[in-house]
Design a protein around this motif. Structure first.
Motif, short mmCIF file in Angstrom:
data_model
loop_
_atom_site.label_atom_id
_atom_site.label_comp_id
_atom_site.label_asym_id
_atom_site.label_seq_id
_atom_site.Cartn_x
_atom_site.Cartn_y
_atom_site.Cartn_z
N GLY A 29 0.93 -1.29 0.00
CA GLY A 29 0.14 0.00 -0.20
C GLY A 29 1.10 1.22 -0.08
N ASN A 45 1.96 4.59 -0.86
CA ASN A 45 1.43 6.16 -1.31
C ASN A 45 2.55 7.04 -0.96
N GLN A 63 -10.67 -1.95 -0.79
CA GLN A 63 -9.80 -1.52 -1.90
C GLN A 63 -8.25 -2.28 -1.76
N THR A 113 -4.40 -2.46 -3.60
CA THR A 113 -3.44 -2.18 -4.79
C THR A 113 -3.14 -3.40 -5.40
N THR A 114 -2.35 -3.38 -6.63
CA THR A 114 -1.84 -4.69 -7.19
C THR A 114 -1.15 -5.33 -6.63
N THR A 115 -0.21 -4.64 -5.84
CA THR A 115 0.91 -5.43 -5.21
C THR A 115 0.34 -5.96 -3.97
N GLU A 116 -0.75 -5.44 -3.10
CA GLU A 116 -1.48 -5.96 -1.93
C GLU A 116 -2.08 -7.33 -2.65
#
Length: 295
Positions: free
Chosen positions: A138, A140, A258, A260-263
């Protein structure tokens, strides 16, 4: 109905119950996890106690020391799991906690002196890598999301793994009902005072959810226990791997959580790694049985 089909239905029923349990915890994030844990264990004691009183299930205690340790560790694991769901969400929290098979495998080497085949270290390493991706995914403008909540979730996975190892150890002396009752009665005393101190005003909706939560958790545990009478451990474990998948889906579609792509990649790696561990265990177990037949 064939015994195998009955076992599959019971195991799938337990998977549904465990997934529903996580949704119920997420539905009342304002309720203390101490209180949720206390109600769960109270209902578990009540249901198993009544079943034993009417001699519907056998309830005898043999290895009392390890039953106490399993109950204490398992009680803490349940609380940390609920807390992880409340703080991280049902999807991300479950992904962390359901990485426990990797840790349980490592702990079994130390506590149970079990031999762990080299091939198992591949999914174990992948699972730990998935945890790192999930924790750091995550990123940011404020930086990575690794913090106390993630550490709590990892602690939940570790305590769950340790509890599972003790369950495996206790199966040599006690049945599943005694093991479950031990966790419930010790969890009851463990969270009696904390739940009273943290209990808020609440309302009838919260109380209803808590009662249903306790019933669902207990029925799920009993269904899983009964299901293992008819299906082997490898099959049952493979079905249980569906729980974090269902939790990820419910988190996304029900609670609009939600990722993220990595999560998402980290969560998928964790789940696939744990399923791989189950399949490896099944393959090794099948080969060992064939070897014994040949010998």
């Amino acid at each position: 109905m064939s015994p195998n089909f009955k076992g599959i239905l019971l195991t799938l029923g337990s998977v549904f119950m465990f997934a529903l349990m996580a949704i119920l915890v997420r539905a009342i994030p304002h309720v203390s996890s101490f209180h949720s844990s206390f109600v769960r264990f109270t209902i578990g004691v009540a249901i198993v106690g009544i079943l034993a009183m009417f001699k519907l299930i056998p309830l005898k205690f043999r290895d009392r020391k390890n039953l106490f340790l399993r109950g204490f560790i398992g009680g803490i694991a349940v609380y940390l799991f609920y807390l992880s769901i409340v703080r991280l969400g049902v999807g991300k929290g479950s992904a962390y906690v359901y990485s426990y098979p990797a840790f349980a495998t490592l702990m079994s080497m130390w506590i149970l002196k079990e031999k762990v085949e080299a091939v198992k270290f591949i999914p174990i390493a992948c699972s730990i890598g998935g945890i790192l991706l999930l924790a750091l995914g995550g990123v940011n403008k404020q930086g990575a999301t690794l913090g106390w909540n993630e550490l709590i979730a990892v602690a939940a996975s570790l305590t769950t793994a340790l509890a599972v190892v003790y369950v495996k150890k206790l199966h040599n002396s006690d049945n599943s009902y005694a093991i479950f009752f031990a966790q419930s009665i010790i969890g009851f005393w463990l969270f009696l005072i904390p739940s009273g101190l943290t209990q808020g005003q609440g309302n009838s909706f919260d109380l209803t959810i808590l009662i249903v939560l306790g019933l669902v958790a207990t029925l799920g545990q009993l269904a899983m226990t009964e299901g293992y009478r008819y299906v082997n451990v490898a099959t049952g474990s493979l079905f249980q791997s569906l729980v974090p998948v269902m939790n990820l889906l419910s988190g996304y579609f029900i609670f609009q959580e939600q990722f993220t792509t990595t999560e998402s990649l980290g969560a998928v790696i964790i789940i696939v790694s744990c399923i791989s561990l189950v399949l490896i265990n099944y393959s090794i177990g099948r080969k060992s049985r064939i070897t014994k037949l040949v010998e």
